[in-house]
Design an enzyme around this catalytic site. Sequence first.
Site, mmCIF file in Angstrom:
data_model
loop_
_atom_site.group_PDB
_atom_site.id
_atom_site.type_symbol
_atom_site.label_atom_id
_atom_site.label_comp_id
_atom_site.label_asym_id
_atom_site.label_seq_id
_atom_site.Cartn_x
_atom_site.Cartn_y
_atom_site.Cartn_z
ATOM 1 N N CYS A 167 -9.448 -6.090 8.813
ATOM 2 C CA CYS A 167 -8.535 -4.974 8.600
ATOM 3 C C CYS A 167 -8.730 -3.943 9.718
ATOM 4 C CB CYS A 167 -8.786 -4.342 7.227
ATOM 5 S SG CYS A 167 -10.400 -3.539 7.074
ATOM 6 N N ASP A 222 -11.256 -16.630 -10.888
ATOM 7 C CA ASP A 222 -12.394 -15.731 -11.055
ATOM 8 C C ASP A 222 -13.595 -16.412 -11.707
ATOM 9 O OD1 ASP A 222 -13.682 -13.326 -10.654
ATOM 10 O OD2 ASP A 222 -13.068 -12.486 -12.563
ATOM 11 N N CYS A 266 -11.098 1.270 9.271
ATOM 12 C CA CYS A 266 -11.026 2.730 9.372
ATOM 13 C C CYS A 266 -12.205 3.423 8.701
ATOM 14 C CB CYS A 266 -9.715 3.226 8.759
ATOM 15 S SG CYS A 266 -9.581 2.964 6.971
ATOM 16 N N CYS A 286 -12.218 2.336 -3.737
ATOM 17 C CA CYS A 286 -12.131 1.732 -2.409
ATOM 18 C C CYS A 286 -10.734 1.200 -2.133
ATOM 19 C CB CYS A 286 -13.179 0.636 -2.240
ATOM 20 S SG CYS A 286 -12.887 -0.852 -3.219
#
Length: 280
Positions: free
Chosen positions: A158, A103, A161, A215
């Site tokens: 992904c 990170d 959707c 999310c």
Amino acid sequence: MKLPDGLSGVFAAAGAAAWGGTAYGPLEEHMAPIAREKARALCPGASAVLVAAFPYYAGEGEGNLSLYARGEDYHRVLGRRLNTVCTFLVEQYPSYRFIPGADSSPLPEREAAWAAGIGLRGKNGLVILPPYGSYLFLGTILTDCPLEVEARPAAPDCLSCGACAAACPTGALGPDGRVEVSRCLSDLTQRKGAVTAEEGALLRSHGLIWGCDRCQTVCPYNRAAALTPLPEFREGLLPALTSADLAGLTGRSFQAKYGGRAFAWRGPGPLRRNLALKEE
């Protein structure tokens, strides 16, 4: 140079659910000039990047801290675990550098993971790796060793959707998977100082005082996410903080009490502000 025999086992022993490698050069396209300078200073002649995914999901549970921040600080955890891999690599190639990062590294970790063929490209900007979903921490190892990393197909998208974008309370998610960080509610919870009236209203209505999981919680890949096998993210969890928990703490005493948690890096200020907004 070929990747050493046994490297997969070393990554697995370090707790990685998946790992891969990619050339360093193409990653610079995703890096700001200052990040490139930092990476080059860290590892002159950088040639390759190894990247690994570590799952952290320990279940939902009540609380006002984001799921990722409830266990031990992942910077520390991944640093320890990646150091075991680096030790192995240095033993194999003692003339080269192997620098771990988590990170705080200048490397674009998600782009490195996708380039290495790890998981899926989530429209929320996150790496998705079934069965752990997007509940992952990414760690990297930057090296000047000219490793012959295995060429893998880039990570696919992904399902697209739209659930994550629809659930985002600030509209920070673009259709191309880009995240407008300045609009991200997680980022807002972590900012120091005063906030605008509009920002205050968002923080007041938000269920968390640190981070935002919306999310992720709506993502179909996370509906039955597997629990992490890593004890640092499964045990000794701190799901919530109250004003009383922070009362009277100086910056130093706050670090002494909570310095081993991922939310501690900003100090008590943002947490106190966010709690106060909810108590108005």
